[in-house]
Design a protein around this motif. Structure first.
Motif, PDB file in Angstrom:
ATOM      1  N   SER A  17      17.739 -11.262 -13.537  1.00 30.67           N
ATOM      2  CA  SER A  17      17.949 -10.617 -14.831  1.00 30.67           C
ATOM      3  C   SER A  17      17.424 -11.491 -15.954  1.00 30.67           C
ATOM      4  CB  SER A  17      19.441 -10.361 -15.071  1.00 30.67           C
ATOM      5  OG  SER A  17      19.950  -9.555 -14.054  1.00 30.67           O
ATOM      6  N   ALA A  18      17.713 -12.784 -15.873  1.00 34.30           N
ATOM      7  CA  ALA A  18      17.285 -13.697 -16.931  1.00 34.30           C
ATOM      8  C   ALA A  18      15.761 -13.731 -17.023  1.00 34.30           C
ATOM      9  CB  ALA A  18      17.841 -15.084 -16.655  1.00 34.30           C
ATOM     10  N   ARG A  19      15.122 -13.822 -15.870  1.00 34.96           N
ATOM     11  CA  ARG A  19      13.654 -13.901 -15.876  1.00 34.96           C
ATOM     12  C   ARG A  19      13.043 -12.589 -16.365  1.00 34.96           C
ATOM     13  NH1 ARG A  19      11.831 -16.528 -10.227  1.00 34.96           N
ATOM     14  NH2 ARG A  19       9.894 -16.866 -11.365  1.00 34.96           N
ATOM     15  N   THR A  20      13.667 -11.485 -15.970  1.00 35.34           N
ATOM     16  CA  THR A  20      13.159 -10.192 -16.415  1.00 35.34           C
ATOM     17  C   THR A  20      13.344 -10.045 -17.927  1.00 35.34           C
ATOM     18  OG1 THR A  20      13.722  -9.290 -14.265  1.00 35.34           O
ATOM     19  CG2 THR A  20      13.304  -7.699 -16.009  1.00 35.34           C
ATOM     20  N   ALA A  21      14.496 -10.513 -18.424  1.00 37.87           N
ATOM     21  CA  ALA A  21      14.776 -10.408 -19.856  1.00 37.87           C
ATOM     22  C   ALA A  21      13.694 -11.136 -20.657  1.00 37.87           C
ATOM     23  CB  ALA A  21      16.148 -10.978 -20.166  1.00 37.87           C
ATOM     24  N   LEU A  22      13.286 -12.293 -20.165  1.00 32.00           N
ATOM     25  CA  LEU A  22      12.212 -13.038 -20.844  1.00 32.00           C
ATOM     26  C   LEU A  22      10.954 -12.184 -20.916  1.00 32.00           C
ATOM     27  CD1 LEU A  22      12.126 -16.747 -19.571  1.00 32.00           C
ATOM     28  CD2 LEU A  22      12.678 -15.915 -21.859  1.00 32.00           C
ATOM     29  N   ARG A  23      10.650 -11.523 -19.806  1.00 35.05           N
ATOM     30  CA  ARG A  23       9.431 -10.709 -19.748  1.00 35.05           C
ATOM     31  C   ARG A  23       9.550  -9.434 -20.573  1.00 35.05           C
ATOM     32  NH1 ARG A  23       9.718 -13.842 -15.551  1.00 35.05           N
ATOM     33  NH2 ARG A  23       7.847 -14.590 -14.488  1.00 35.05           N
ATOM     34  N   GLN A  24      10.813  -9.074 -20.850  1.00 37.05           N
ATOM     35  CA  GLN A  24      11.028  -7.877 -21.676  1.00 37.05           C
ATOM     36  C   GLN A  24      11.032  -8.237 -23.154  1.00 37.05           C
ATOM     37  OE1 GLN A  24      12.207  -4.423 -20.816  1.00 37.05           O
ATOM     38  NE2 GLN A  24      11.169  -4.804 -18.890  1.00 37.05           N
ATOM     39  N   GLY A  25      10.742  -9.473 -23.453  1.00 33.00           N
ATOM     40  CA  GLY A  25      10.571  -9.841 -24.843  1.00 33.00           C
ATOM     41  C   GLY A  25      11.713 -10.597 -25.487  1.00 33.00           C
ATOM     42  N   ALA A  26      12.726 -10.963 -24.706  1.00 39.52           N
ATOM     43  CA  ALA A  26      13.813 -11.738 -25.298  1.00 39.52           C
ATOM     44  C   ALA A  26      13.284 -13.101 -25.735  1.00 39.52           C
ATOM     45  CB  ALA A  26      14.935 -11.916 -24.283  1.00 39.52           C
TER      46      ALA A  26
END
Lengths: 477, 809
Positions: free
Chosen positions: A312-321
């Motif tokens: 989730s954390a890595r995906t969140a980064l890729r989602q622009g967080a």
């Protein structure tokens, strides 16, 4: 393995980089690593981490020539149980690195051929489990090698001619365990139908594993191969709603394999979970993976320390967080997530706040604004074998956040199962540890639904073991 | 020698006799002894110097005695072997000739010279001369001393009433000393009382223990204090003051142990003695053979816990009227001369290994639970019943090393008793139910003791199957509650999946929870594994480093009954020796306090490992408890005002040695400070092993590396030494508990100082060398050569300048 390259002597300094080499002297060869290893079982004992460690200890210069190095699937089950706390996956990876630096490629090529020909879902597991690229191989070269080897070892092979048309098998759940069983049994000539509630097969592989870890083309390729083998997929079927066990038996299925996974997010019972901006990890991942833009803010906190939290954390980064912080209540040593992937996440910029736990979510106009956390300290080990987190009174601190992703564990949703199928106290399905049969005759189960959340390779092993048992069961009935 | 003679000797002119020993060819083979003697005769205060073939022989000793008388020698220097070998011999010679033994000094020209420089006669001879010079300069400053005596009270305290404590108490009591035996449980007996049979003889454990327990109860010389805890310990060897809390039993000694009270008691709880496998009432006796047999009321469980009598069933049932709810806790003060610590061991709790399912699966039990189940007096009447269905299992598995030999789950050490205990247990099952299939999963079977291997073979012959490889997990079959063990047979390289009716986890031993408290109260040290540390692992295995305290049984390390009893008798004998003598002489190495210089800053109090210095801040006074002081000298090294003079290792004496060593060619030399117990002995061992190393090191002996004051190191540099080595026992192995941590701190401070001053801090080295590490010592000297060689004259000068102040001392 007898070529001059692999036999050449290696200077000691090169080995100093190998992790835990000194700690290896504590190994008494109790065999726990090997007996815990899914690949050892999947390859019928061909791969044995204990012997590999012993080789490293006795004649380390020979290690780069070992094919076994490349057969480790990074599940860290050996590490979790090793009485000495050794990390074989990382020890082996350092040795693989050395092999790559020395230009020793033959053992890796052999291993690739073996994985592709002998491990179910080889393309998926190669991506998600075996990770040859972590040893520092050029990825383009690797890609080419894999597709060439796949052509040779897999596509050219003919399925078995034997047919058991009257012995239909139903699989509930099209995740890695279900797919593996379908693959194994269809190759043996059994007609297999896989049911899944989701619109497309793949289970967690499609729903939750981030696309940067598993490109969906790879998964699709694997599934189309299963279809070529004759596996039937029936998606958007929810057992209990559009289908039930009675009907399955009536339709002539002789055995059922329950591999429904663990798709229920555990609830966090603290003030403010209902605020806008507090979301469940599986919902978030599934949305992000389907290509939709997930609705997250700039400052994201992820609560939990498992693989889902890290994904989730890595995906969140890729989602622009802009900022992503994992909040975990114990320390690094107790994190259930795969250590290597934790460090990859950190390299990408994910921060981890250890020994902290959310006390409440603070909102403004119904929207999340901050998380109030409590500092933890570790006490004596609890029944999980890990040291128990104990809140430190008065240690509250706040983390500003506009999104909080809850990833504090998943459990199976087994409401669809008939009463005859008994459960474990933790809500997973009880299975006979050897045959994997449930308390209901003809019904088998495996994967996360029986063990709770685990790695892909463990689900694959469950599928393979169940396939063996079901085939035996079908022969006997 | 009386005090008067001592003061007379001080006033005399200094007359030193030097004897250079050939030791056959041991020294003379590589050192020109005649040349060394001739050199010695030129040194100040030396009135005669001789070289002798064997100085330690009767003949050699006679010569020294005669010379003392004839030439009125008042200091003697023998240049021969290590003082660790013959210092006592020559000190006796001096005393016989009427010279105080503290006026004798040795130069170690064998272990530290001829043996380690076998092939360079010239350099070895030069080094020997230096060593003799250092000894002579120090000898000139030696002072006579009278050793003080401390009386030993002829009473002993034994803490812990297990078999070790019982044995120690009985041995001492039989010798005629009065013993207080303190036990925290309501009965003595300890672990041995819980065990069914003992290995390798298969005796009934309680049958052989019970008579001893009853002896303790009746012995006129033993005061038994059960249900009691140690609250405080003060004092020192010979004179300990101990506070004991005697908890109320609420039952008087009128109790006849008829048991009528327990029958009517409405309250129940798990019985601790049966590890929770059976129940007891609030009024109970832990087991049938308990000593004392007097019942006890668990007031926390009793309905009358609030102090109001709401239930009087037991009172009514007791014909002797032995129940008294008015009993109060009692604080008892004891005065004893010696203490034996026999607090035993706890067992590992396997519930933290989730994959073994202990606590989750009813049929997975521990080896201690097994003992209660197989015991005829236990909860199942000696039947091995599965907790799940009360059936006798047809197959049983033992899993070894649970909590032992693990860096992660449990303890890294081997618990010593589990292998044999399992073998014994397996045979017990075979004896009662010969058809039972038994598996033992192990990594190594350690059957090392007398009769152990025979027992191991017997188990194999009786069909017990030993499989090498521990289970990775144990899973339960829901229907039958049987257990599957899954692991690798590492000899066959095959996975096993074995189904059994019951699993016994062979759990390891760990230090008692109370170890922390006892350690603190008695200022003891513990080894890395958490058990108490002995004064010397080979030669003083039952002595604590603190005088007057001894260890028995598992308190010191996991051990079986035989070893516990042996150690207990040894501890009793050691304590007995002290008490029989009635006094102990304290070597004259203790500090002398100079009140004028003392600022009452308390630094010495902080560094003393023995709490032997008491500070009276208001009266600007310190008090040194000589009997408690062990003479490490770390207080002397810490005192910034020179207010503590370490007898026999004074600043002046050590500085004289430094100065003598640095008189010639200082810029090519290493000045090494070695502690007496480990690193000096390690250097001796290099000699004994004939390990060769460069000649340019000059060793100065101190009792502890904690004695090495920073000013000594600075002095050596100020005198132009190329390098300095400080060497002590390994951290944690210090013979003065923890004094070498001060060494570490001081050297680190010196390094910082050197760095700040722009000096190469590599010139000061710190190394921990044990008495067995001769090679390590030699290697360090070799390793330091490039440093010595690379030091430039400018660097030497700079160090001289930086540390100039050290010359003023």
């Amino acid at each position: 393995m007898g070529d001059t390259k692999t036999q050449s002597t290696v200077v000691d300094e090169e080995f100093e980089a190998i992790a835990d080499l000194e700690k290896l002297k504590d190994c008494f060869e109790c065999g726990i690593c090997t007996a815990s290893c899914p690949v050892h079982e999947l390859l019928d004992g061909y791969y044995n981490p204990r012997i590999l460690l012993e080789t490293l200890f006795l004649e380390k210069t020979a290690i780069t020539g070992e094919e076994g190095l490349w057969l480790c699937a990074w599940c860290y089950r050996c590490y979790k149980r090793c009485p000495q706390g050794l990390k074989p996956p990382e020890i082996f990876n350092n040795a693989k690195n050395l092999a790559v630096r020395r230009g020793v490629t033959e053992p890796m090529e052999k291993a690739l051929a073996r994985i592709l020909s002998s491990i179910p879902l080889p393309l998926v597991t190669l991506r998600l489990c075996f990770h040859p690229e972590r040893a520092g191989i050029d990825e383009a070269l690797l890609e080419e090698l894999v597709s060439k080897t796949y052509e040779r070892e897999v596509l050219s092979r003919k399925p078995e001619t034997e047919k058991h048309v009257d012995k239909k098998v139903a699989v509930i759940g099209a995740g890695p365990a279900g797919l593996t069983l379908a693959y194994e049994l269809s190759r043996k000539g059994y007609p297999v139908t896989v049911f899944d509630a989701l619109p497309e097969p793949g289970g967690m592989l499609r729903k939750c594993i981030p696309t940067f870890r598993l490109p969906r083309e790879v998964l699709d390729k694997e599934i189309s191969r299963l279809q070529e083998l004759g596996v039937t997929f029936k998606t958007k079927v929810k057992i209990g709603e559009n289908l039930d066990f009675q009907k399955l038996w009536k339709e002539g299925y002789k055995a059922v394999f329950v591999a429904a996974g663990a798709h229920k997010c555990r609830e966090l019972r603290v003030e403010g979970v209902e605020l806008e901006g507090v979301i469940h990890a599986l919902d978030f991942l599934s949305k992000a993976n389907s290509g939709e833009k997930a609705n997250i803010g700039e400052k994201v906190v992820v609560i939990g320390g498992g693989n889902v939290a890290v994904d989730s954390a890595r995906t969140a980064l890729r989602q622009g967080a802009k900022e992503v912080k994992i909040i975990y209540r114990r320390s690094r040593a107790e994190m259930p997530a795969i250590p290597w992937e934790v460090s990859e996440a950190e390299k990408e910029g994910v921060k981890i706040e250890f020994l902290a736990s959310p006390k409440r979510f603070i909102g403004e106009n119904g929207k999340l604004k901050a998380v109030e956390c409590l500092r933890m300290q570790l006490g004596e080990p609890d029944a999980s074998g890990r040291r128990k987190p104990i809140p430190i009174e008065g240690s509250e601190f706040t983390e500003e956040a506009d999104t909080a992703i809850l990833a504090i564990g998943e459990s199976p949703d087994v409401s669809f199962l008939p009463e005859e199928v008994e459960l474990n106290p933790d809500g997973t399905v009880w299975i006979n540890p050897i045959t994997m049969e449930t308390t209901m005759k003809g019904v088998f189960a495996g994967g996360d639904v029986a063990t709770g959340p685990a790695t892909v390779i463990e689900a694959v092993l469950a599928g393979k073991k169940a396939a063996y048992s079901i085939a035996k069961y079908l022969e006997e009935t | 020698m009386s005090e008067k003679d001592v003061s007379k000797a001080e006033a005399e002119e200094i007359r030193i006799g030097v004897y250079v020993c050939h030791c056959g060819l041991n020294i003379a083979g590589s050192v020109d002894c005649a040349e060394v003697a001739e050199f010695a005769s030129t040194l100040p205060h030396v009135v005669l110097a001789k070289d002798l073939r064997y100085t330690c022989s009767d003949q050699g000793q006679e010569i020294i005695k005669q010379d003392i008388k004839e030439h009125r020698l008042n200091r003697v220097v023998v240049a021969s072997c290590s003082p660790r070998l013959h210092e006592p011999t020559f000190r006796k010679v001096c005393e016989e000739a009427g010279l105080n033994k503290y006026l004798f000094e040795m130069a170690n020209i064998r272990e530290h010279c001829s043996w380690v420089h076998l092939y360079n006669r010239k350099a070895a001879t030069e080094k020997a001369k230096d060593l003799v010079k250092m000894a002579v300069m120090r000898a000139a400053l030696l002072q006579p001393a009278v050793e003080s005596e401390v009386p030993i009270r002829p009473e002993a305290l034994v803490i812990g009433g297990g078999v070790a404590g019982i044995q120690a108490a009985l041995d001492l009591a039989d010798t005629g000393y009065h013993v207080y035996l303190v036990e925290k449980e309501p009965s003595i007996g300890g672990r041995m009382a819980q065990i069914d049979k003992t290995f390798p003889t298969m005796d009934c454990s309680i049958c052989i223990l019970a008579p001893k327990m009853s002896d303790v109860g009746h012995h006129p010389n033993i005061t038994l204090l059960t249900y009691s805890e140690i609250l405080d310990v003060k004092g020192y060897i010979g004179n300990f003051k101990v506070k004991v809390l005697k908890k109320p039993r609420y039952v008087t000694s009128d109790c006849t142990a008829c048991g009528e009270c327990a029958k009517v008691c409405p309250m129940i709880a798990p019985n601790e003695f049966d590890v929770g496998l059976a129940i007891r009432h609030a009024i109970y006796t832990p087991f049938a053979q308990a000593v004392p047999s007097t019942y006890v009321i668990d007031r926390e469980l009793c309905l009358n816990k609030e102090g109001v009598i709401v239930c009087d069933k037991c009172t009514k049932a007791c014909e002797r009227q032995a129940i008294n709810f008015e009993m109060k806790p009692e604080e008892i003060e004891l005065e004893v001369g010696t203490i034996i610590v026999a607090i035993g061991a706890d067992v590992f709790d396997p519930s933290i290994i989730p994959q073994y399912g202990y606590g989750r699966y009813p049929n997975v039990i521990t080896s201690l639970e097994f003992e209660r189940l197989i015991n005829a007096g236990g909860p199942s009447g000696g039947k091995l019943l599965r907790p799940s269905d009360m059936q006798i299992p047809k197959t049983v598995a033992f899993v070894q090393c649970v909590g032992s030999r693990s860096e992660k789950t449990g303890k890294p050490y081997c618990s010593n008793v589990c292998c044999m205990n399992t073998i014994k247990d397996a045979l017990l099952i075979k004896e009662h139910w010969p058809e039972t299939q038994i598996y033992v999963f192990y990594v190594d079977i350690r059957a090392f003791g007398k009769g152990f291997e025979d027992l191991y073979r017997r188990a194999r012959k009786e069909g017990v199957i030993f499989i090498r490889g521990l289970p990775a997990e144990i899973v339960e079959d829901k229907q039958t509650r049987d257990l599957w063990l899954i692991g690798e047979n590492t000899l066959q390289k095959k996975l096993y999946r074995i189904r059994v009716g019951m699993v016994i986890l062979s759990v390891g031993l760990e230090p008692r929870k109370e170890t922390d408290l006892i350690q603190r109260l008695l200022t003891l040290s513990r080894s890395k594994d958490g058990f108490f540390m002995e004064a010397h692992p080979k030669l003083r295995p039952v002595d604590a480093a603190t005088g007057g305290i001894f260890f028995a049984g598992c308190a010191e390390s996991p051990k079986d009954i035989k070893d516990s009893v042996t150690q207990a008798s040894a501890a009793a004998a050691r304590a007995g020796i002290l008490m029989a003598k009635g006094k102990v002489t304290v070597e004259a190495l203790t500090p002398i306090w100079i009140p004028e210089k003392c600022q009452a800053c308390g630094l010495c109090v902080k560094v003393c490992p023995y709490n032997a210095i008491k500070l009276d801040k208001e009266r600007k006074k310190i008090e040194i408890i000589e009997a408690a002081c062990a003479g490490c000298g770390t207080c002397g090294a810490e005192c910034p005002f020179g207010a503590l003079v370490m007898r026999h290792f004074t600043d002046e004496q050590i500085i004289a040695q430094i100065d003598a060593a640095t008189e010639v060619d200082a810029d090519k030399k290493i000045i090494a400070f070695c502690c007496n117990w480990c690193s000096y002995a390690g250097a001796d061992f290099a000699g004994v092993s004939r390990i060769q190393y460069p000649e340019n090191v000059r060793i100065i002996r101190t009792m502890c590396s904690g004695r090495v004051a920073p000013k000594f190191v600075e002095r050596a540099f100020a005198r132009g030494a190329a390098a300095v080595l400080v060497s002590g026992c390994h951290l944690g192995d210090c013979h003065y508990i923890n004094a070498n941590y001060q060494t570490k701190k001081r050297v680190e401070r010196l390094w910082k100082k050197m760095e700040k001053a722009g000096l190469n801090k590599e010139r000061l080295q710190l190394v921990w060398v044990s008495a067995a590490e001769g090679e390590k010592f030699a290697a360090k000297i070799r390793e330091m050569q490039p440093i010595v060689e690379s030091v430039t004259p400018e660097e030497i000068e700079k160090a001289k300048e930086v540390f100039q102040k050290a010359l003023e001392l």
